[in-house]
Design a protein around this motif. Sequence first.
Motif, PDB file in Angstrom:
ATOM      1  N   GLU A  68       0.811  -1.215   0.000  1.00 16.48           N
ATOM      2  CA  GLU A  68       0.000   0.000   0.000  1.00 16.48           C
ATOM      3  C   GLU A  68       0.845   1.267   0.000  1.00 16.48           C
ATOM      4  O   GLU A  68       0.434   2.310  -0.471  1.00 16.48           O
ATOM      5  N   GLY A  69       2.038   1.173   0.538  1.00 16.85           N
ATOM      6  CA  GLY A  69       2.847   2.381   0.684  1.00 16.85           C
ATOM      7  C   GLY A  69       3.622   2.766  -0.557  1.00 16.85           C
ATOM      8  O   GLY A  69       4.300   3.787  -0.583  1.00 16.85           O
ATOM      9  N   GLY A  70       3.551   1.954  -1.616  1.00 10.92           N
ATOM     10  CA  GLY A  70       4.293   2.288  -2.820  1.00 10.92           C
ATOM     11  C   GLY A  70       5.785   2.214  -2.633  1.00 10.92           C
ATOM     12  O   GLY A  70       6.524   3.042  -3.165  1.00 10.92           O
ATOM     13  N   LEU A  71       6.250   1.216  -1.869  1.00 10.86           N
ATOM     14  CA  LEU A  71       7.683   1.101  -1.615  1.00 10.86           C
ATOM     15  C   LEU A  71       8.442   0.781  -2.896  1.00 10.86           C
ATOM     16  O   LEU A  71       9.515   1.321  -3.149  1.00 10.86           O
ATOM     17  N   PHE A  72       7.884  -0.092  -3.720  1.00  9.13           N
ATOM     18  CA  PHE A  72       8.561  -0.497  -4.957  1.00  9.13           C
ATOM     19  C   PHE A  72       7.792   0.014  -6.177  1.00  9.13           C
ATOM     20  O   PHE A  72       6.566   0.080  -6.171  1.00  9.13           O
ATOM     21  N   SER A  73       8.560   0.350  -7.201  1.00  5.36           N
ATOM     22  CA  SER A  73       7.943   0.797  -8.455  1.00  5.36           C
ATOM     23  C   SER A  73       8.664   0.151  -9.628  1.00  5.36           C
ATOM     24  O   SER A  73       9.889   0.025  -9.633  1.00  5.36           O
ATOM     25  N   ASP A 104      15.652  -2.866 -12.368  1.00  4.70           N
ATOM     26  CA  ASP A 104      14.400  -3.601 -12.556  1.00  4.70           C
ATOM     27  C   ASP A 104      13.282  -3.005 -11.709  1.00  4.70           C
ATOM     28  O   ASP A 104      12.128  -2.999 -12.109  1.00  4.70           O
ATOM     29  N   LEU A 105      13.661  -2.513 -10.543  1.00  8.28           N
ATOM     30  CA  LEU A 105      12.700  -1.853  -9.662  1.00  8.28           C
ATOM     31  C   LEU A 105      13.343  -0.622  -9.052  1.00  8.28           C
ATOM     32  O   LEU A 105      14.576  -0.557  -8.912  1.00  8.28           O
ATOM     33  N   VAL A 106      12.522   0.329  -8.672  1.00 10.97           N
ATOM     34  CA  VAL A 106      12.973   1.483  -7.887  1.00 10.97           C
ATOM     35  C   VAL A 106      12.260   1.396  -6.541  1.00 10.97           C
ATOM     36  O   VAL A 106      11.037   1.184  -6.495  1.00 10.97           O
ATOM     37  N   ALA A 107      13.022   1.533  -5.463  1.00 11.14           N
ATOM     38  CA  ALA A 107      12.431   1.483  -4.117  1.00 11.14           C
ATOM     39  C   ALA A 107      12.573   2.850  -3.462  1.00 11.14           C
ATOM     40  O   ALA A 107      13.618   3.492  -3.581  1.00 11.14           O
ATOM     41  N   ARG A 108      11.491   3.298  -2.804  1.00 14.73           N
ATOM     42  CA  ARG A 108      11.530   4.605  -2.133  1.00 14.73           C
ATOM     43  C   ARG A 108      11.156   4.435  -0.662  1.00 14.73           C
ATOM     44  O   ARG A 108       9.998   4.619  -0.265  1.00 14.73           O
ATOM     45  N   PRO A 109      12.134   4.091   0.163  1.00 13.59           N
ATOM     46  CA  PRO A 109      11.856   3.906   1.592  1.00 13.59           C
ATOM     47  C   PRO A 109      11.551   5.241   2.272  1.00 13.59           C
ATOM     48  O   PRO A 109      12.035   6.290   1.837  1.00 13.59           O
ATOM     49  N   THR A 110      10.733   5.178   3.328  1.00 13.69           N
ATOM     50  CA  THR A 110      10.477   6.385   4.116  1.00 13.69           C
ATOM     51  C   THR A 110      11.077   6.281   5.518  1.00 13.69           C
ATOM     52  O   THR A 110      11.058   7.255   6.259  1.00 13.69           O
ATOM     53  N   ASP A 111      11.552   5.110   5.882  1.00 15.24           N
ATOM     54  CA  ASP A 111      12.217   4.963   7.183  1.00 15.24           C
ATOM     55  C   ASP A 111      13.136   3.743   7.152  1.00 15.24           C
ATOM     56  O   ASP A 111      13.221   3.038   6.134  1.00 15.24           O
ATOM     57  N   SER A 155      17.139   0.075  -7.577  1.00 13.62           N
ATOM     58  CA  SER A 155      17.663   1.405  -7.251  1.00 13.62           C
ATOM     59  C   SER A 155      16.991   1.875  -5.968  1.00 13.62           C
ATOM     60  O   SER A 155      15.763   1.955  -5.892  1.00 13.62           O
ATOM     61  N   LEU A 156      17.801   2.164  -4.968  1.00  6.60           N
ATOM     62  CA  LEU A 156      17.284   2.556  -3.646  1.00  6.60           C
ATOM     63  C   LEU A 156      17.259   4.080  -3.572  1.00  6.60           C
ATOM     64  O   LEU A 156      18.252   4.719  -3.221  1.00  6.60           O
ATOM     65  N   ASP A 157      16.122   4.661  -3.946  1.00  6.84           N
ATOM     66  CA  ASP A 157      15.968   6.117  -3.994  1.00  6.84           C
ATOM     67  C   ASP A 157      15.752   6.638  -2.569  1.00  6.84           C
ATOM     68  O   ASP A 157      14.808   6.253  -1.889  1.00  6.84           O
ATOM     69  N   LEU A 158      16.629   7.556  -2.140  1.00 11.47           N
ATOM     70  CA  LEU A 158      16.631   7.991  -0.740  1.00 11.47           C
ATOM     71  C   LEU A 158      15.841   9.279  -0.506  1.00 11.47           C
ATOM     72  O   LEU A 158      15.833   9.811   0.600  1.00 11.47           O
TER      73      LEU A 158
END
Length: 193
Positions: A68-73, A104-111, A155-158
């Motif tokens: 639900e949080g859109g962690l991976f795109s 292959d994926l972009v991840a956008r962590p929030t914590d 890709s771990l987008d910070l």
Amino acid sequence: MAEPPRSSSRRLKHWGWGYEDQQRPAHEIDEAAAGIRAMLGFGGEVQAAKPLDEVELRTPRLEAPADEGGLFSSDRHDRAVHALGKAYRDIVRGHRGEYANPPDLVARPTDEDDVAEVLERASDWGAAVIPFGGGTSVCGGIEPRLANEDRPSVSLDLTRLDRVLEIDHTSLAARIRAGCADRTWKISFANTT
Ligand SMILES: Cc1cc2nc3c(=O)[nH]c(=O)nc-3n(C[C@H](O)[C@H](O)[C@H](O)COP(=O)(O)OP(=O)(O)OC[C@H]3O[C@@H](n4cnc5c(N)ncnc54)[C@H](O)[C@@H]3O)c2cc1C
């Protein structure tokens, strides 16, 4: 003074420096091209950047987990933006639509929990994880060009790690999350007194 739009509401250009809404107007590019021709006596032909929907982007080899949080795109624009840095050769390749190594994926962590989840999943997938700050590397640092070309990458987008956690007003030391760089106008001060 009006607050500038949140960077999350603006899309970066898929091929070059800055945001999509910062493209120079066509007449300015034509004038620059004419100036180049006049100065050098050759060149100065204007070529438009290849639109993203015409770019051939390798099919993602990982499936973004439903969350639900859109962690991976696995969105095309996300993957293109995270495929190249900002060296001249990167701009040229992006402009031509040459994206040989998109993540292959972009991840956008929030914590930190999100970061741990990304690393755990990547470990299960056997995927490489590449941190992405502003994406302005000029030495190929963010490009997933791996020795094993079959290995998938994330890709771990910070940029969503955008909080100042703590400020010590005596020593003027601070704990600042990795995504705060160049986004000082939207830093929210948490746990500070
Ligand atoms: C026009 C232009 C001018 C520039 N001028 C300068 C200059 O004057 N001085 C200068 O020093 N540089 C300059 N640079 C280079 C670039 O801007 C810097 O290297 C910048 O500091 C990179 O920061 P970034 O957040 O964009 O990193 P990114 O490009 O996102 O990442 C750079 C590298 O660091 C890794 N990384 C990113 N964040 C983390 C993290 N939190 N933890 C671990 N690894 C991480 C990435 O995986 C990558 O390998 C310039 C670049 C351009 C395009």
